[in-house]
Write a protein that holds these residues in place. Structure first.
Motif, PDB file in Angstrom:
ATOM      1  N   TRP A 102       0.786  -1.056  -0.101  1.00 48.04           N
ATOM      2  CA  TRP A 102      -0.005  -0.115  -0.067  1.00 48.04           C
ATOM      3  C   TRP A 102       0.941   1.301  -0.002  1.00 48.04           C
ATOM      4  N   LEU A 103       2.011   1.172   0.900  1.00 47.68           N
ATOM      5  CA  LEU A 103       2.781   2.309   0.956  1.00 47.68           C
ATOM      6  C   LEU A 103       3.654   2.671  -0.420  1.00 47.68           C
ATOM      7  N   LEU A 104       4.008   1.435  -1.046  1.00 48.32           N
ATOM      8  CA  LEU A 104       4.642   1.870  -2.278  1.00 48.32           C
ATOM      9  C   LEU A 104       3.634   2.029  -3.539  1.00 48.32           C
ATOM     10  N   ALA A 105       2.647   1.668  -3.116  1.00 48.09           N
ATOM     11  CA  ALA A 105       1.535   2.317  -4.342  1.00 48.09           C
ATOM     12  C   ALA A 105       1.340   3.656  -4.316  1.00 48.09           C
ATOM     13  N   THR A 106       1.637   4.471  -3.078  1.00 49.74           N
ATOM     14  CA  THR A 106       1.555   5.831  -3.122  1.00 49.74           C
ATOM     15  C   THR A 106       2.725   6.448  -3.892  1.00 49.74           C
ATOM     16  N   VAL A 107       3.806   5.773  -4.399  1.00 51.48           N
ATOM     17  CA  VAL A 107       4.720   6.476  -5.147  1.00 51.48           C
ATOM     18  C   VAL A 107       4.861   5.978  -6.613  1.00 51.48           C
ATOM     19  N   THR A 108       3.697   5.000  -6.862  1.00 53.76           N
ATOM     20  CA  THR A 108       3.462   4.581  -8.226  1.00 53.76           C
ATOM     21  C   THR A 108       2.292   4.953  -8.980  1.00 53.76           C
ATOM     22  N   PRO A 109       3.026   5.750  -9.986  1.00 53.12           N
ATOM     23  CA  PRO A 109       1.949   6.058 -11.162  1.00 53.12           C
ATOM     24  C   PRO A 109       0.979   4.919 -11.516  1.00 53.12           C
ATOM     25  N   VAL A 110      -0.265   5.114 -11.620  1.00 52.57           N
ATOM     26  CA  VAL A 110      -1.095   4.094 -12.403  1.00 52.57           C
ATOM     27  C   VAL A 110      -0.691   3.619 -13.512  1.00 52.57           C
ATOM     28  N   SER A 111      -0.035   4.672 -14.653  1.00 57.07           N
ATOM     29  CA  SER A 111       0.250   4.302 -15.883  1.00 57.07           C
ATOM     30  C   SER A 111       1.441   3.240 -15.857  1.00 57.07           C
ATOM     31  N   TRP A 112       2.251   3.203 -14.815  1.00 60.62           N
ATOM     32  CA  TRP A 112       3.062   2.152 -14.653  1.00 60.62           C
ATOM     33  C   TRP A 112       2.539   0.696 -14.715  1.00 60.62           C
ATOM     34  N   VAL A 113       1.586   0.561 -13.788  1.00 60.21           N
ATOM     35  CA  VAL A 113       0.976  -0.601 -13.565  1.00 60.21           C
ATOM     36  C   VAL A 113       0.073  -1.190 -14.673  1.00 60.21           C
ATOM     37  N   GLU A 114      -0.607  -0.029 -15.442  1.00 61.45           N
ATOM     38  CA  GLU A 114      -1.430  -0.585 -16.333  1.00 61.45           C
ATOM     39  C   GLU A 114      -0.834  -1.072 -17.793  1.00 61.45           C
ATOM     40  N   ARG A 115       0.451  -0.459 -17.889  1.00 60.00           N
ATOM     41  CA  ARG A 115       1.389  -1.041 -19.013  1.00 60.00           C
ATOM     42  C   ARG A 115       1.976  -2.388 -18.881  1.00 60.00           C
ATOM     43  N   THR A 116       2.023  -2.865 -17.709  1.00 57.05           N
ATOM     44  CA  THR A 116       2.724  -4.081 -17.319  1.00 57.05           C
ATOM     45  C   THR A 116       2.161  -5.199 -18.111  1.00 57.05           C
ATOM     46  N   PRO A 117       3.103  -6.179 -19.083  1.00 58.98           N
ATOM     47  CA  PRO A 117       2.491  -7.024 -20.028  1.00 58.98           C
ATOM     48  C   PRO A 117       1.587  -8.110 -19.560  1.00 58.98           C
ATOM     49  N   SER A 118       2.023  -8.462 -18.233  1.00 60.65           N
ATOM     50  CA  SER A 118       1.084  -9.605 -17.346  1.00 60.65           C
ATOM     51  C   SER A 118      -0.395  -9.107 -17.256  1.00 60.65           C
ATOM     52  N   PHE A 119      -0.326  -7.778 -16.921  1.00 63.03           N
ATOM     53  CA  PHE A 119      -1.891  -7.193 -16.470  1.00 63.03           C
ATOM     54  C   PHE A 119      -2.557  -7.040 -18.040  1.00 63.03           C
ATOM     55  N   ILE A 152      19.385  -9.068  -5.020  1.00 57.83           N
ATOM     56  CA  ILE A 152      19.539 -10.298  -6.079  1.00 57.83           C
ATOM     57  C   ILE A 152      18.093 -10.927  -6.105  1.00 57.83           C
ATOM     58  N   VAL A 153      17.572 -10.965  -7.443  1.00 57.13           N
ATOM     59  CA  VAL A 153      16.202 -11.579  -7.507  1.00 57.13           C
ATOM     60  C   VAL A 153      16.393 -12.708  -8.717  1.00 57.13           C
ATOM     61  N   PRO A 154      16.446 -14.150  -8.259  1.00 59.99           N
ATOM     62  CA  PRO A 154      16.462 -15.241  -9.352  1.00 59.99           C
ATOM     63  C   PRO A 154      15.008 -15.375  -9.937  1.00 59.99           C
ATOM     64  N   VAL A 155      14.905 -15.110 -11.326  1.00 63.39           N
ATOM     65  CA  VAL A 155      13.477 -15.326 -11.700  1.00 63.39           C
ATOM     66  C   VAL A 155      13.646 -15.872 -13.287  1.00 63.39           C
ATOM     67  N   GLY A 156      12.713 -16.221 -13.998  1.00 66.33           N
ATOM     68  CA  GLY A 156      12.687 -16.461 -15.126  1.00 66.33           C
ATOM     69  C   GLY A 156      12.526 -15.248 -16.110  1.00 66.33           C
ATOM     70  N   GLY A 157      12.685 -15.159 -17.562  1.00 65.33           N
ATOM     71  CA  GLY A 157      12.863 -14.201 -18.156  1.00 65.33           C
ATOM     72  C   GLY A 157      11.377 -13.440 -18.407  1.00 65.33           C
ATOM     73  N   ASP A 158      10.325 -14.342 -18.086  1.00 70.93           N
ATOM     74  CA  ASP A 158       8.876 -13.821 -18.157  1.00 70.93           C
ATOM     75  C   ASP A 158       8.731 -12.571 -16.996  1.00 70.93           C
ATOM     76  N   GLN A 159       9.601 -12.326 -16.047  1.00 71.88           N
ATOM     77  CA  GLN A 159       9.421 -11.535 -15.069  1.00 71.88           C
ATOM     78  C   GLN A 159      10.174 -10.236 -15.210  1.00 71.88           C
ATOM     79  N   SER A 160      10.861 -10.173 -16.288  1.00 72.17           N
ATOM     80  CA  SER A 160      11.796  -8.860 -16.327  1.00 72.17           C
ATOM     81  C   SER A 160      11.195  -7.783 -16.387  1.00 72.17           C
ATOM     82  N   ALA A 161       9.579  -7.745 -16.935  1.00 72.99           N
ATOM     83  CA  ALA A 161       8.935  -6.397 -16.680  1.00 72.99           C
ATOM     84  C   ALA A 161       8.577  -5.941 -15.311  1.00 72.99           C
ATOM     85  N   HIS A 162       8.136  -7.148 -14.559  1.00 75.40           N
ATOM     86  CA  HIS A 162       8.006  -6.834 -13.057  1.00 75.40           C
ATOM     87  C   HIS A 162       9.201  -6.288 -12.608  1.00 75.40           C
TER      88      HIS A 162
END
Ligand code: TYM
Length: 333
Positions: A102-119, A152-162
């Motif tokens: 919630w606290l981080l949501a207050t520094v996150t513009p809506v446009s950033w989350v709307e453009r996420t490919p997974s969404f 350091i965050v080990p993830v697959g390539g599909d998580q790059s946008a996140h």
């Protein structure tokens, strides 16, 4: 494979990753991420999380979610996570994650989350279930990582946008409230994207094109035998193109002789069915010890629950310290 930065002398770098409780891990999860979770246990202070809050965006039956969360915990332990060398926990056991989101949501513009490919993908795939949490999903993911100041965050390539979004969110927070969180860096295995049995799309539970590594041998065999190979190889005598054949590519991880196998396909010495049969045998054999450990663990649910509880307890002071710092900086009393 990504080279990892050297461990700092004073504070050990922390690694964090999360996985949705989808029940059965598939070969994409393992080759793309879990192998790195296991490896990084010895190199960093490692924290791994079964993200049940995230899964609530798509799983709506309580009993199913509870069961899958347990199964994912048992799977990760069976595949090599060791509670003496890493911390494994369930996201909802540390509810501070939702507060930080919630606290981080207050520094996150809506446009950033709307453009996420997974969404965008989910909006198309599930038009009757576009809940608000799907939109804020990546903010919760940023909170997961930031809570432990993991770099350091080990993830697959599909998580790059996140991960890119996590970095942007952390930067936005640091800009507004002063340096607080490190920018997380993703690390990949040699196979950031494992293709599914259809040979067309990334292997994914929601598509149903998976090879479930801890499933019964006959299930694995049937999944491997259903794999699409080189679609231009029509007759057994046609030369194959191992570079486009998913079966040939997967052989790289299950035997030293994969070049020979690829050559067999290229020269039509071997047929696709032979190559698939061999791959099924090898996958079944490779994961046999993990399958045994999985059966042992699911037979002792208390042991698994104990590990998860201890994990969440161990993280309590770290989460408390982060939340105290963030509340103070943001002006919460
Ligand atoms: P999830 O549960 O979809 O996948 C878990 C991990 O497996 C990787 N993966 C793959 N890698 C290669 N090829 C594939 N076909 C393949 N399919 C899955 C994923 O990249 C992932 O690393 N949003 C995350 C969970 C999450 C998270 C986090 C991750 C929540 N909070 C914080 C890192 C840090 C997810 O849904 O992963």
């Amino acid at each position: 494979m990504t080279a990892f930065p050297a461990r700092a002398a004073a504070a050990p770098l922390r690694t964090f990753s999360g996985i949705q409780p989808s029940g059965a891990p598939h070969i994409g999860n393992d080759l793309g991420a879990i192998r790195n979770y296991v490896r990084l246990q010895d190199e960093y202070e490692a924290i791994y999380c079964i993200v049940d809050y995230h899964a609530l965006t798509t799983v709506h039956e309580g009993e199913v979610l509870r069961q899958r969360t347990f199964e994912m915990a048992a799977s990760l332990l069976a595949l090599g996570l060791d509670p003496d060398r890493c911390t494994l926990f369930v996201q909802s056991h540390r509810p501070e994650h939702t507060e930080l989101a919630w606290l981080l949501a207050t520094v996150t513009p809506v446009s950033w989350v709307e453009r996420t490919p997974s969404f965008k993908e989910k909006r198309e795939a599930r038009p009757d279930d576009i809940n608000h949490a799907l939109l804020t999903y990546p903010v919760l993911q940023a909170a997961d990582i930031a809570m432990y100041k993991a770099s350091i965050v080990p993830v697959g390539g599909d998580q790059s946008a996140h991960l890119e979004l996590s970095r942007e969110i952390v930067r936005a927070f640091n800009r507004r409230y002063g340096e607080t969180f490190p920018e997380p860096r993703e690390v990949h295995t040699e196979t950031p994207v494992v293709m599914g049995t259809d040979g067309l799309r990334r292997m994914s539970k929601s598509i149903g094109n998976t090879i479930d590594i801890l499933a019964a041998p006959d299930v694995i065999r049937q999944q491997v035998m259903s794999m699409v190979t080189d679609t231009q190889r029509i007759k057994r005598t046609d030369p194959g193109r191992p570079e486009v054949c998913n079966v040939c590519q997967l052989h790289r991880f299950f035997g030293e002789d994969y070049l020979e196998i690829q050559d067999g396909e290229r020269t039509a010495r071997t047929g696709c069915v032979d190559t698939k049969r061999l791959l099924a045998d090898r996958i079944i054999r490779h994961y046999a010890p993990a399958r045994e450990r999985y059966a042992e663990l699911t037979g002792h649910p208390d042991r698994v629950e104990g590990i998860l509880e201890a994990g969440a307890d161990r993280l309590r002071p770290i989460a408390a310290a982060t939340m105290a710092e963030v509340r103070e900086k943001m002006g919460l009393r």
